[in-house]
Motif scaffolding. Structure first.
Motif, PDB file in Angstrom:
ATOM      1  N   SER A 120       0.816  -1.221   0.000  1.00 51.32           N
ATOM      2  CA  SER A 120       0.000   0.000   0.000  1.00 51.32           C
ATOM      3  C   SER A 120       0.847   1.267   0.000  1.00 51.32           C
ATOM      4  CB  SER A 120      -0.917   0.015   1.226  1.00 51.32           C
ATOM      5  OG  SER A 120      -0.154   0.051   2.424  1.00 51.32           O
ATOM      6  N   HIS A 154       0.954   5.818  -5.286  1.00 49.93           N
ATOM      7  CA  HIS A 154      -0.325   6.451  -4.971  1.00 49.93           C
ATOM      8  C   HIS A 154      -1.474   5.667  -5.590  1.00 49.93           C
ATOM      9  CE1 HIS A 154       1.309   9.968  -2.992  1.00 49.93           C
ATOM     10  NE2 HIS A 154       2.202  10.093  -3.956  1.00 49.93           N
ATOM     11  N   GLU A 155      -1.239   5.101  -6.764  1.00 46.31           N
ATOM     12  CA  GLU A 155      -2.271   4.300  -7.396  1.00 46.31           C
ATOM     13  C   GLU A 155      -2.251   2.879  -6.836  1.00 46.31           C
ATOM     14  OE1 GLU A 155       1.303   4.222 -10.230  1.00 46.31           O
ATOM     15  OE2 GLU A 155       0.301   5.640  -8.873  1.00 46.31           O
ATOM     16  N   HIS A 156      -3.317   2.128  -7.078  1.00 46.17           N
ATOM     17  CA  HIS A 156      -3.406   0.755  -6.575  1.00 46.17           C
ATOM     18  C   HIS A 156      -2.378  -0.135  -7.282  1.00 46.17           C
ATOM     19  CE1 HIS A 156      -5.110  -2.918  -4.992  1.00 46.17           C
ATOM     20  NE2 HIS A 156      -5.177  -3.397  -6.232  1.00 46.17           N
ATOM     21  N   ASN A 175      -1.311  -4.135  -7.770  1.00 42.10           N
ATOM     22  CA  ASN A 175      -1.729  -5.522  -7.571  1.00 42.10           C
ATOM     23  C   ASN A 175      -0.563  -6.410  -7.155  1.00 42.10           C
ATOM     24  OD1 ASN A 175      -4.541  -5.360  -8.243  1.00 42.10           O
ATOM     25  ND2 ASN A 175      -3.959  -5.121 -10.390  1.00 42.10           N
ATOM     26  N   LYS A 206       5.844   5.705  -1.721  1.00 38.94           N
ATOM     27  CA  LYS A 206       4.757   6.602  -2.131  1.00 38.94           C
ATOM     28  C   LYS A 206       4.938   8.016  -1.596  1.00 38.94           C
ATOM     29  CE  LYS A 206       0.716   6.056  -0.093  1.00 38.94           C
ATOM     30  NZ  LYS A 206      -0.604   5.441   0.233  1.00 38.94           N
ATOM     31  N   LYS A 244     -14.335   3.005 -11.353  1.00 45.65           N
ATOM     32  CA  LYS A 244     -13.754   2.196 -10.289  1.00 45.65           C
ATOM     33  C   LYS A 244     -14.810   1.635  -9.340  1.00 45.65           C
ATOM     34  CE  LYS A 244      -9.349   2.278 -11.136  1.00 45.65           C
ATOM     35  NZ  LYS A 244      -8.600   1.027 -11.350  1.00 45.65           N
ATOM     36  N   GLU A 288     -11.671   6.973 -12.109  1.00 42.97           N
ATOM     37  CA  GLU A 288     -10.254   7.317 -11.977  1.00 42.97           C
ATOM     38  C   GLU A 288      -9.776   7.941 -13.294  1.00 42.97           C
ATOM     39  OE1 GLU A 288      -6.528   5.133  -9.971  1.00 42.97           O
ATOM     40  OE2 GLU A 288      -7.108   4.232 -11.892  1.00 42.97           O
ATOM     41  N   GLY A 294      -4.441   7.317  -9.010  1.00 44.87           N
ATOM     42  CA  GLY A 294      -4.644   7.835  -7.664  1.00 44.87           C
ATOM     43  C   GLY A 294      -5.620   8.982  -7.564  1.00 44.87           C
TER      44      GLY A 294
END
Length: 399
Positions: free
Chosen positions: A219, A223-225, A227, A258, A283, A293, A297
């Motif tokens: 995490s 800033h973005e997800h 996987n 981040k 999203k 999005e 982020g």
């Protein structure tokens, strides 16, 4: 001669004697045994316990040395004996090794040979390093270790059996532990430091900070997800990390990549000015709209009233998660990390005057200014459903 031999006590195998080097020839030394009138021979392989290239490195004519009797050479007229300096040296070496072991000191020596199962080390006596004790990591080929001078911890010794077991791994681990403690003392919460990606796991990345490994949780990578950490990071990559916490007792350091990167909302007014058209991905869908999005982020809300010119009960009637759509920016609030977006504004309006449409968009825009859930209001949830609603019996309430 017999009288001379009878004048001195006989020499026995294992006796320790003193001798003077009379001559050196044919890779061996002739020695006069002190106090006996006898001579002895030191063969090449008994000259020294330590490795040498030239005999003069270990002895010279005229030297007085301590020797041990190996055996008598009976076919010699003067009753010569086979002598060894190496074995005397070995006794001294064993004694030194014993003292170092008791003090917990390391020994330094060259690797003489690489054999099946480990390394043979010459410390004046033969030492053996099992393969599992060479390094703190797996080594496939030990050939490069031959001739290398290394530092070892004494694991086991038994002079009577010529048994000496050594470990370089223990030295490495101890040095790393000391380095880790020193490095931990130099790390402080809030510092930004450079590190190297050491390992990747499904839950994050371990970063080598120079003797200390810190964890960047998945995490905290971007800033973005993310996987999979391997999608954005590579082992041996140099990265800047911010120290989130340091737990010296448990030896744990929490890091963030981040927080060293520009925030996704930075300069958002330049990237997404009002009235600009952006492409984004749906999203999340809620009862009151869709979160889209538009940058990594950065998510904006398309209120349900801004999805279609036609009345819809839920966003799912028109949109689905993962769908790529174009949106128009209605409002930008960088300080609140909020974008108000519209799909409807990009669609052709059927049977509706442009001026009326403009007023409706303005009403929707104003109703979104005070929302929350992620700061969205009751008005956001109900949208146009309140339009045209009249309170009955108003007169009675006013009476």
């Amino acid at each position: 001669m017999d009288e001379m031999l009878n004048a001195y006590p006989p020499l026995e195998v294992g006796d320790t004697v003193q001798g003077e080097v009379l001559t050196i020839e044919d890779n061996q030394a002739i020695v006069g045994i002190t106090g006996s009138g006898l001579e002895g021979v030191i063969p090449y392989n008994e000259l020294s316990a330590k490795p040498f290239d030239d005999i003069n490195e270990v002895m010279n004519v005229g030297d007085h040395i301590e020797l041990v009797v190996i055996k008598q050479i009976k076919d010699k007229e003067n009753g010569s004996y086979l002598l060894s300096k190496r074995r005397v040296d070995a006794k001294k070496v064993w004694k030194e090794i014993q003292e170092k072991s008791e003090k917990g000191e390391y020994i330094e020596a060259p690797v003489k040979d690489v054999v099946k199962g480990g390394l043979v080390v010459d410390v004046g006596v033969r030492g053996f390093v099992p393969a599992s004790m060479v390094e703190d990591h797996f080594v496939e080929d030990f050939s490069g270790y031959k001739g290398k001078i290394m530092k070892f911890k004494i694991i086991e010794l038994e002079p009577s059996e010529n048994r000496l077991i050594l470990s370089h791994k223990a030295v490495v681990e101890k040095e790393k532990e000391a380095m880790s403690e020193e490095r931990m003392d130099a790390l402080h919460e809030g510092d930004v430091v450079e590190g190297t990606i050491a390992r990747l796991t499904n839950f994050g990345a371990f970063v080598d900070l120079g003797g200390v490994d810190g964890l960047v949780h998945i995490s905290q990578i971007a800033h973005e997800h993310v996987n999979n950490p391997g999608d954005v990071l590579t082992i041996n990559d140099k990265v800047n990390v911010k120290i989130l916490s340091v737990d010296k007792e448990r030896g744990r350091v929490s890091l963030s990549i981040k927080e060293t990167l520009p925030g996704p909302w930075e300069s958002i007014e330049e990237k997404a000015p009002i009235d600009s058209v952006l492409t984004g991905t749906v999203k999340r869908l809620t009862s009151f709209g869709a979160f889209v999005e538009v940058f990594p982020g950065v998510e904006g809300l398309v209120h349900i009233s801004q999805i279609s010119h036609q009345h819809i009960a839920t966003p799912q009637e028109v949109l689905e998660e993962g769908q790529e759509i174009e949106v128009k920016v209605l409002d930008v609030r960088p300080e609140d990390h909020r974008l108000s977006l519209s799909v409807k504004a990009l669609q052709e309006q059927k049977n509706q005057a442009p001026q009326a449409s403009s007023r409706r968009e303005q009403q929707n825009y104003q109703s979104q200014e005070d929302d929350s859930d992620s700061s969205f209001t009751f008005g956001d949830v109900l949208g146009d459903k309140l339009s045209g609603f009249k309170v009955e019996n108003e007169g009675e309430d006013n009476e």
